[in-house]
Design an enzyme around this catalytic site. Structure first.
Site: not given
Ligand code: THU
Length: 304
Positions: A213-214, A221, A253, A223, A210, A256
């Site tokens: 960003n600010a 994500c 999520c 994925e 993942n 994704c």
């Molecule tokens: N995140 C993922 O990388 N994959 C997911 O399917 C769920 C959430 C990351 C996004 C963000 O950087 C952090 O988890 C919190 O939401």
């Protein structure tokens, strides 16, 4: 494994991906991490000059390796990690094993002779060379057998072993690649680290983490990082994804799930966290998904 690439020959990006995959698999199989190698891909003319200069052999060859570690007799890295101390690079924070040179001309020729894909030949030569950098050799039958066994173990772990077409990367290796991708997570805002390893049906593995960003909403994500890397390298069909995190099962999520559904509705989704593992199919995670097939059916018969 960090590879410092230098390519004087244009080669298909698939070669580079598969070579990176077997280098990463080597670390996993040998229980090592933070290794660094230099890898030069050149042509027969260049490797011939190097062979002449360093080995006094005035002919082209497929692969040359130059280990930095001086191993004692019968000593190899997986059993003797203490050798790594002598090649630690403070600035990089990595252990430098040495350099490998591979002739792209030989890769193409040998792939033709063996009747397998060029990237498989490139990957085999790299594994052979990395084994040399780890202290393996083939001067006598016993040594040779040990080296072949290690090569096979590494190739087998990414589904490139001699058992051929039927073999595939193990779930354990895919999960470990996801865990290692998680190490690169850029998540200063959520402090929730995620890593993914996406397996394409041609055997390539694409890792992602993942990237936050600010401007919080533009976070990507793990994925989708892996998926977009894969699609932009020409992969369009996938069989499995492993997703790693800490503390909770990192099921993908909704965004994704949808992004993956576009290319692989039958994807196996494997999640791993702490010491645990769970698996579901993408169709279970996204029932009644909307993909290219549904779109095409809806468009049939409409003229606007
Ligand atoms: N995140 C993922 O990388 N994959 C997911 O399917 C769920 C959430 C990351 C996004 C963000 O950087 C952090 O988890 C919190 O939401």
């Amino acid at each position: 494994m960090r590879i410092n690439w230098s390519c004087s020959h244009t080669v298909d990006s698939t070669w580079l991906q598969v070579m990176q995959n077997v280098a990463d698999a080597t670390e996993i199989v040998c229980g090592l991490s933070s290794l660094l190698i230099g890898l030069q891909i050149c042509g027969d003319e260049e490797i011939r000059v190097l062979n002449r200069n360093f080995r006094n052999l005035d002919r082209a060859t497929d692969v040359l390796s130059f280990p930095l570690i001086q191993y004692g007799p019968g000593k190899m890295l997986p059993d003797h990690p203490e050798y790594l101390k002598s090649v630690y690079d403070d600035e990089e924070g990595l252990y430098c094993l040495g350099d490998v040179i591979i002739s792209a001309d030989h890769v193409r020729q040998q792939a033709l002779e063996y009747g397998h894909p060029e990237e498989r030949e490139a990957a085999y030569l790299l594994v052979h060379a990395i084994c040399h950098l780890m202290g393996y050799d083939h001067m006598n039958e016993t040594e040779k057998k040990k080296m072949r066994m290690m090569e096979e173990k590494i190739l087998e772990s990414v589904g490139m072993g001699q058992s051929g077409e039927t073999s595939t990367i193990t779930d354990e290796t895919l999960m470990e690649l996801a865990r290692r991708a998680m190490e690169h997570s850029y998540s200063p805002y959520s402090r929730f680290r995620v890593g993914a390893a996406l397996l394409s049906t041609d055997g390539r593995i694409f890792q992602g983490c993942n990237v936050e960003n600010a401007s919080l909403g533009i976070t990507c994500c793990a994925e989708r990082t892996a998926l977009f890397k894969a699609v932009s390298e020409g992969a369009r069909s996938f069989s499995a994804i492993a997703i790693a995190s800490v503390g909770t099962a990192p099921w993908p999520c909704g965004v994704c799930r949808h992004a993956l559904y576009e290319f692989a509705p039958d994807l196996r989704v494997i999640v791993t966290w702490d010491q645990q593992k769970a698996e579901m199919s993408l169709k279970e995670l996204l029932p009644h998904g909307f993909g290219p097939d549904e779109l095409a059916r809806g468009q049939k018969g409409t003229d606007r």
